[in-house]
Motif scaffolding. Structure first.
Motif, mmCIF file in Angstrom:
data_model
loop_
_atom_site.group_PDB
_atom_site.id
_atom_site.type_symbol
_atom_site.label_atom_id
_atom_site.label_comp_id
_atom_site.label_asym_id
_atom_site.label_seq_id
_atom_site.Cartn_x
_atom_site.Cartn_y
_atom_site.Cartn_z
ATOM 1 N N UNK A 146 -0.760 2.297 -5.571
ATOM 2 C CA UNK A 146 -2.100 2.435 -5.020
ATOM 3 C C UNK A 146 -2.389 1.320 -4.029
ATOM 4 N N UNK A 147 -1.993 0.090 -4.390
ATOM 5 C CA UNK A 147 -2.217 -1.059 -3.511
ATOM 6 C C UNK A 147 -1.449 -0.897 -2.196
ATOM 7 N N UNK A 148 -0.212 -0.404 -2.291
ATOM 8 C CA UNK A 148 0.605 -0.208 -1.095
ATOM 9 C C UNK A 148 0.003 0.855 -0.185
ATOM 10 N N UNK A 149 -0.474 1.912 -0.791
ATOM 11 C CA UNK A 149 -1.088 2.980 -0.015
ATOM 12 C C UNK A 149 -2.321 2.487 0.721
ATOM 13 N N UNK A 201 8.153 -4.877 -1.280
ATOM 14 C CA UNK A 201 7.643 -6.238 -1.416
ATOM 15 C C UNK A 201 6.886 -6.415 -2.735
ATOM 16 N N UNK A 202 6.110 -5.411 -3.139
ATOM 17 C CA UNK A 202 5.318 -5.514 -4.370
ATOM 18 C C UNK A 202 6.176 -5.408 -5.622
ATOM 19 N N UNK A 203 7.267 -4.631 -5.547
ATOM 20 C CA UNK A 203 8.066 -4.355 -6.749
ATOM 21 C C UNK A 203 9.266 -5.281 -6.900
ATOM 22 N N UNK A 214 6.306 1.922 6.697
ATOM 23 C CA UNK A 214 5.402 0.874 6.243
ATOM 24 C C UNK A 214 5.182 0.944 4.731
ATOM 25 N N UNK A 215 5.037 2.150 4.211
ATOM 26 C CA UNK A 215 4.820 2.317 2.774
ATOM 27 C C UNK A 215 6.037 1.836 1.991
ATOM 28 N N UNK A 216 7.226 2.174 2.463
ATOM 29 C CA UNK A 216 8.439 1.729 1.766
ATOM 30 C C UNK A 216 8.542 0.215 1.764
ATOM 31 N N UNK A 217 8.195 -0.417 2.873
ATOM 32 C CA UNK A 217 8.246 -1.873 2.970
ATOM 33 C C UNK A 217 7.227 -2.522 2.033
ATOM 34 N N UNK A 252 9.419 -7.035 -10.240
ATOM 35 C CA UNK A 252 9.343 -6.197 -11.440
ATOM 36 C C UNK A 252 10.713 -6.138 -12.098
ATOM 37 N N UNK A 253 10.781 -6.287 -13.417
ATOM 38 C CA UNK A 253 12.076 -6.205 -14.114
ATOM 39 C C UNK A 253 12.817 -4.892 -13.829
ATOM 40 N N UNK A 254 12.051 -3.807 -13.725
ATOM 41 C CA UNK A 254 12.678 -2.494 -13.490
ATOM 42 C C UNK A 254 12.991 -2.262 -12.020
ATOM 43 N N UNK A 255 12.383 -3.057 -11.160
ATOM 44 C CA UNK A 255 12.549 -2.835 -9.734
ATOM 45 C C UNK A 255 11.749 -1.659 -9.209
ATOM 46 N N UNK A 256 11.003 -0.989 -10.083
ATOM 47 C CA UNK A 256 10.216 0.188 -9.712
ATOM 48 C C UNK A 256 8.753 -0.209 -9.639
ATOM 49 N N UNK A 257 8.045 0.163 -8.577
ATOM 50 C CA UNK A 257 6.624 -0.207 -8.463
ATOM 51 C C UNK A 257 5.784 0.505 -9.511
ATOM 52 N N UNK A 258 4.779 -0.204 -9.992
ATOM 53 C CA UNK A 258 3.868 0.380 -10.961
ATOM 54 C C UNK A 258 2.870 1.287 -10.266
#
Length: 392
Positions: free
Chosen positions: A115-118, A99-101, A92-95, A104-110
């Motif tokens: 924190x929001x995903x957690x 979705x959130x990232x 679930x966390x990976x999903x 993002x230009x880098x493809x890496x979540x901020x």
């Protein structure tokens, strides 16, 4: 109901400070107050422990005629959990992160997105847990022998036994102490007036090329000499091979006939040569078993058959904890009236016999004859070629 039928697997706990000499209706009412299933585990972090009547997973009925047998109390404890498996939470966390990232230009979540995903996963866990789909029930059978001040826990000592012990201590205001080879040895030494000798005991060196002050699997936080359980099994093996298949029990309690059987687990006490498990009808008779102990390995678990006063038991004994598993009570062919009371007496006889053999070893281990036994064992463990040269 493992203690009343079928094979037996258990570890023991000494019960101290129980305020009554008998187990009566008042005590059953206390169990009823903490019965399993009264509180549902709706939280993902909640673990609920409650008593069972002992008949099955949902047995909530307690009765003196049913639960108190031969001055012992047979009952169960159920541990209920409601935890979403970590693999699902990680998925679930990976999903959520993907979705959130995704924009993002880098493809890496901020950091904020992580924190929001957690938080989103935690909320989902609470919703899913409330449905009950991840609720699990784990029952354990217990036998509390009031007169012997002993609790038999139908499992291995660990987290589950800790939860069960916490509940019993809370409800009955008692203290539970795990029984192991070391505690049995110290209790014997106190009763026999040999506490000082027992306090001086250190691990013996059975083979010439190996010397150690402690065994690799020892609990460094425990003062109990549990390593004596390993030495006992090796001493028993040597005695059966070289002297007799009968062991005299202390205090003129007779003798017991013993045979090692079915399984044998060995391990290097200094942690260098690994572990070895041998399964055979007579595992100690196989050459690989002899080679293992000649290399310095010690028994950690062995199967055995013991016969005392016509009663036969097949069991596996764990050396350090003195935990018993897979124990079978063999009945006389002409005994058609073997009820629950006899079954509980058989459990007592089994433990008394195993402990009695170990106390006989402790008597030798702390006595003047130990060096004689140790020397004979060291010779026995020498390679055949070396023994032949000594004989010549």
């Amino acid at each position: 109901m493992p203690f009343l039928s079928g094979s037996l697997s258990f570890e023991r706990f000494r019960v101290e400070n129980f305020a009554s000499e008998t187990f009566d209706q008042e005590h059953l009412e206390r169990m009823q107050q903490y019965v399993a299933g009264r509180t549902e585990t709706s939280s993902t972090e909640n673990i609920h422990t409650g008593f069972l009547g002992g008949a099955h997973l949902f047995d909530q009925d307690f009765d003196l005629n049913k639960n108190v047998i031969n001055e012992a109390v047979h009952f169960g404890i159920r541990i209920d959990t409601n935890q979403v498996p970590s693999a699902i939470k990680n998925a679930w966390l990976s999903m959520e992160l993907a979705a959130l990232a995704k924009d993002n230009p880098s493809g890496v979540p901020t950091k904020a997105q992580r924190k929001e995903a957690k938080e989103a996963v935690e909320q989902r866990c609470e919703v899913e847990a409330a449905t009950g789909k991840y609720r699990k029930f784990q029952p354990y059978s217990l036998l509390w022998d009031i007169g012997y001040e002993m609790l038999y826990f139908g499992g291995t000592a660990g987290t589950a036994s800790g939860h069960c012990a916490d509940l019993i201590e809370l409800v009955f205001q008692v203290q539970l102490g795990h029984v192991s080879a070391g505690t049995i040895a110290l209790d014997w030494a106190t009763d026999a007036g040999r506490y000082a000798e027992m306090d001086d005991v250190v691990p013996a060196n059975f083979v010439a090329h190996q010397s150690h002050s402690m065994v690799a699997w020892a609990n460094e936080h425990s003062a109990s000499p549990d390593f004596l359980g390993n030495e006992f099994l090796l001493w028993l093996w040597w005695k059966l091979e070289n002297e007799s298949d009968t062991i005299a029990l202390p205090d003129e309690q007779g003798e017991v006939t013993v045979m090692l059987a079915k399984t044998l687990s060995l391990e290097c006490p200094v942690g260098e040569n690994g572990k070895e498990t041998i399964s055979a009808e007579c595992p100690n008779k196989l050459p690989e078993a002899m080679q293992a102990i000649q290399s310095g390995k010690l028994p950690r678990k062995t199967g055995m058959t013991i016969v005392r006063d016509g009663q036969q038991f097949d069991l596996t004994l764990q050396a350090e904890t003195f935990g018993i598993s897979g124990a079978k009570i063999h009945l006389d062919e002409d005994d058609d009236d073997f009820g629950p009371e006899d079954r509980i007496d058989a459990v007592r006889t089994l433990c008394d016999t195993v402990d009695g053999m170990f106390r006989s070893f402790c008597d030798r281990r702390t006595g003047s004859n130990w060096q004689e036994d140790l020397s004979s064992m060291q010779t026995w463990l020498e390679p055949t070629s070396k023994r032949q040269r000594h004989a010549a």
